[in-house]
Design an enzyme around this catalytic site. Structure first.
Site, PDB file in Angstrom:
ATOM      1  N   LYS A  68       0.811  -1.228   0.000  1.00 49.85           N
ATOM      2  CA  LYS A  68       0.000   0.000   0.000  1.00 49.85           C
ATOM      3  C   LYS A  68       0.845   1.279   0.000  1.00 49.85           C
ATOM      4  CE  LYS A  68      -4.036  -2.398   1.410  1.00 49.85           C
ATOM      5  NZ  LYS A  68      -5.335  -2.428   2.040  1.00 49.85           N
ATOM      6  N   ASP A 105      -9.780   2.173   2.581  1.00 54.00           N
ATOM      7  CA  ASP A 105      -9.844   1.124   3.601  1.00 54.00           C
ATOM      8  C   ASP A 105     -10.541   1.616   4.877  1.00 54.00           C
ATOM      9  OD1 ASP A 105      -8.684  -1.048   2.309  1.00 54.00           O
ATOM     10  OD2 ASP A 105      -6.651  -0.556   2.966  1.00 54.00           O
TER      11      ASP A 105
HETATM   12  P1  NDP Z   1       1.141  -5.076   5.583  1.00 52.45           P
HETATM   13  O1  NDP Z   1       2.039  -6.068   4.955  1.00 52.45           O
HETATM   14  O2  NDP Z   1       1.268  -3.646   5.222  1.00 52.45           O
HETATM   15  O3  NDP Z   1       1.307  -5.153   7.192  1.00 52.45           O
HETATM   16  C1  NDP Z   1       1.375  -6.412   7.820  1.00 52.45           C
HETATM   17  C2  NDP Z   1       1.220  -6.251   9.325  1.00 52.45           C
HETATM   18  O4  NDP Z   1       1.084  -7.541   9.897  1.00 52.45           O
HETATM   19  C3  NDP Z   1       2.420  -5.597   9.995  1.00 52.45           C
HETATM   20  O5  NDP Z   1       1.963  -4.846  11.095  1.00 52.45           O
HETATM   21  C4  NDP Z   1       3.226  -6.817  10.459  1.00 52.45           C
HETATM   22  O6  NDP Z   1       4.051  -6.548  11.568  1.00 52.45           O
HETATM   23  C5  NDP Z   1       2.106  -7.727  10.873  1.00 52.45           C
HETATM   24  N1  NDP Z   1       2.486  -9.151  10.884  1.00 52.45           N
HETATM   25  C6  NDP Z   1       2.835  -9.906   9.815  1.00 52.45           C
HETATM   26  N2  NDP Z   1       3.075 -11.178  10.199  1.00 52.45           N
HETATM   27  C7  NDP Z   1       2.865 -11.211  11.546  1.00 52.45           C
HETATM   28  C8  NDP Z   1       2.948 -12.235  12.532  1.00 52.45           C
HETATM   29  N3  NDP Z   1       3.300 -13.482  12.203  1.00 52.45           N
HETATM   30  N4  NDP Z   1       2.673 -11.937  13.812  1.00 52.45           N
HETATM   31  C9  NDP Z   1       2.302 -10.683  14.156  1.00 52.45           C
HETATM   32  N5  NDP Z   1       2.208  -9.655  13.264  1.00 52.45           N
HETATM   33  C10 NDP Z   1       2.493  -9.919  11.991  1.00 52.45           C
HETATM   34  O7  NDP Z   1      -0.350  -5.623   5.317  1.00 52.45           O
HETATM   35  P2  NDP Z   1      -1.699  -4.774   5.232  1.00 52.45           P
HETATM   36  O8  NDP Z   1      -1.698  -3.786   6.350  1.00 52.45           O
HETATM   37  O9  NDP Z   1      -1.902  -4.267   3.862  1.00 52.45           O
HETATM   38  O10 NDP Z   1      -2.811  -5.915   5.485  1.00 52.45           O
HETATM   39  C11 NDP Z   1      -2.968  -6.490   6.770  1.00 52.45           C
HETATM   40  C12 NDP Z   1      -4.099  -7.523   6.729  1.00 52.45           C
HETATM   41  O11 NDP Z   1      -5.354  -6.870   6.521  1.00 52.45           O
HETATM   42  C13 NDP Z   1      -3.978  -8.543   5.592  1.00 52.45           C
HETATM   43  O12 NDP Z   1      -4.335  -9.815   6.086  1.00 52.45           O
HETATM   44  C14 NDP Z   1      -4.986  -8.097   4.560  1.00 52.45           C
HETATM   45  O13 NDP Z   1      -5.498  -9.157   3.799  1.00 52.45           O
HETATM   46  C15 NDP Z   1      -6.058  -7.491   5.466  1.00 52.45           C
HETATM   47  N6  NDP Z   1      -6.840  -6.460   4.769  1.00 52.45           N
HETATM   48  C16 NDP Z   1      -8.186  -6.692   4.525  1.00 52.45           C
HETATM   49  C17 NDP Z   1      -8.938  -5.741   3.884  1.00 52.45           C
HETATM   50  C18 NDP Z   1     -10.390  -5.975   3.631  1.00 52.45           C
HETATM   51  O14 NDP Z   1     -10.967  -5.297   2.780  1.00 52.45           O
HETATM   52  N7  NDP Z   1     -11.051  -6.849   4.350  1.00 52.45           N
HETATM   53  C19 NDP Z   1      -8.349  -4.480   3.409  1.00 52.45           C
HETATM   54  C20 NDP Z   1      -6.955  -4.326   3.769  1.00 52.45           C
HETATM   55  C21 NDP Z   1      -6.243  -5.294   4.401  1.00 52.45           C
HETATM   56  P3  NDP Z   1       5.598  -6.084  11.389  1.00 52.45           P
HETATM   57  O15 NDP Z   1       5.559  -4.595  11.274  1.00 52.45           O
HETATM   58  O16 NDP Z   1       6.256  -6.578  12.621  1.00 52.45           O
HETATM   59  O17 NDP Z   1       6.133  -6.752  10.137  1.00 52.45           O
END
Ligand code: NDP
Length: 292
Positions: A68, A105
């Protein structure tokens, strides 16, 4: 012969995405002619892949994890919501050839939370798990919706701190280390915005975050939402929702932006819930969240 207008969703991973199915449902509802595909683009390839898509006639794209911020960066112009957040989940080819970035979003999640979950976040104490692109949009939206307090917790603490700092509302915002969540009081609203579910990863959450009226909301949907939703129900939340309604809200806003017509959201949501939300039998089921 006129070429069929092309649209796409880009993410990494992308196999979980219901966006192609949703846009097909919207097209059937409204009579719009379109092709909508899902493309897995790694972070290294993302900008080139998306530019190539638009160069070859693509009209619009949805962008999901983890792209994003990169989507915002590659656009030529942006809407006010995208400029404020510095992230984008919608890219649109303008008539003059420029690419516009937008973020819907936050609005989509709030519409679902208020409309379908019947929960008004005004004056509530909220916990936001995650600090990625989607969490950023949710954090601003919850503050705009007048939550009394917002605590951001993220696996990487520095990203939680950076997000809280960007919100610029120290009176209402706080941060928690992930490992220190058991020292927080219970919250009225817990929003899970990490990508752990789609990556089949797991982590523990303390049940002390929950009181009898706590509402839990997972941005993920389908199998990816099950661990958090199961945890929330087991921990005693009053209600727990997945993010399918949010997906329908944000996809409908994109569809309206591109085709000038508002689809029937509730009919589309019913169709998704009746059909493909469940993962194929062969898909691995993520391990459950442990109760703390
Ligand atoms: P990003 O890749 O930008 O961010 C991922 C986040 O998840 C970070 O905060 C990361 O932490 C954390 N994370 C990843 N793996 C783990 C783990 N194993 N344990 C704990 N934290 C973890 O993703 P997005 O923000 O774009 O999306 C996040 C989720 O939201 C996705 O699953 C996506 O599908 C969902 N989503 C759904 C939407 C809908 O319309 N329903 C719209 C937008 C998103 P760190 O900083 O430590 O890496």
């Amino acid at each position: 012969m006129t070429a069929v207008p092309r649209y796409a969703v880009f993410g990494h991973p992308i196999a979980h995405s219901l966006s192609p199915r949703l846009h097909a449902i919207f097209a059937a509802q409204t009579g719009a002619t379109l092709e909508y595909t899902a493309t897995d683009a790694t972070p290294e390839a993302f900008a080139d892949v998306v530019r190539g898509f638009f160069d070859l006639g693509g009209r619009g794209a949805n962008v999901t994890l983890p792209h994003k911020a990169a989507a915002f960066a590659l656009a030529d112009v942006c809407t006010d919501p995208a400029r404020r957040l510095g992230v984008a989940n919608v890219l649109t080819l303008l008539p003059d050839g420029r690419i516009e970035a937008d973020s819907n979003d936050g609005a989509g999640m709030l519409a679902d939370l208020r409309g379908r979950c019947d929960f008004d976040p005004r004056d509530c104490e909220a916990l936001l798990l995650g600090a990625g692109g989607a969490a950023r949009a949710i954090a601003f939206a919850l503050l705009d919706a007048d939550v009394r307090k917002l605590v951001v917790a993220n696996r990487t603490f520095e990203r939680a701190q950076a997000l809280a700092g960007a919100l610029d509302d120290s009176a209402r915002t706080g941060v928690s280390r992930w490992e220190a969540l058991d020292q927080c009081d219970a919250f009225d609203l817990i929003v899970h915005a990490t990508s752990a579910g789609v990556q089949h990863a797991t982590f523990a959450l303390p049940t002390s975050l929950v009181h009898a009226r706590t509402v839990a909301y997972d941005l993920s949907y389908g199998a990816a939402a099950r661990p958090f939703v199961d945890w929330a129900r087991g921990a005693g939340c009053a209600a727990a929702f997945d993010g399918l309604g949010m997906l329908v809200e944000t996809a409908a806003a994109s569809f309206e932006r591109w085709h000038g017509v508002r689809p029937d959201l509730d009919a589309a949501l019913r169709s998704l819930r009746d059909g493909s939300v469940h993962p194929p039998a062969a898909a691995p089921r993520p391990p459950s969240f442990r109760r703390g």
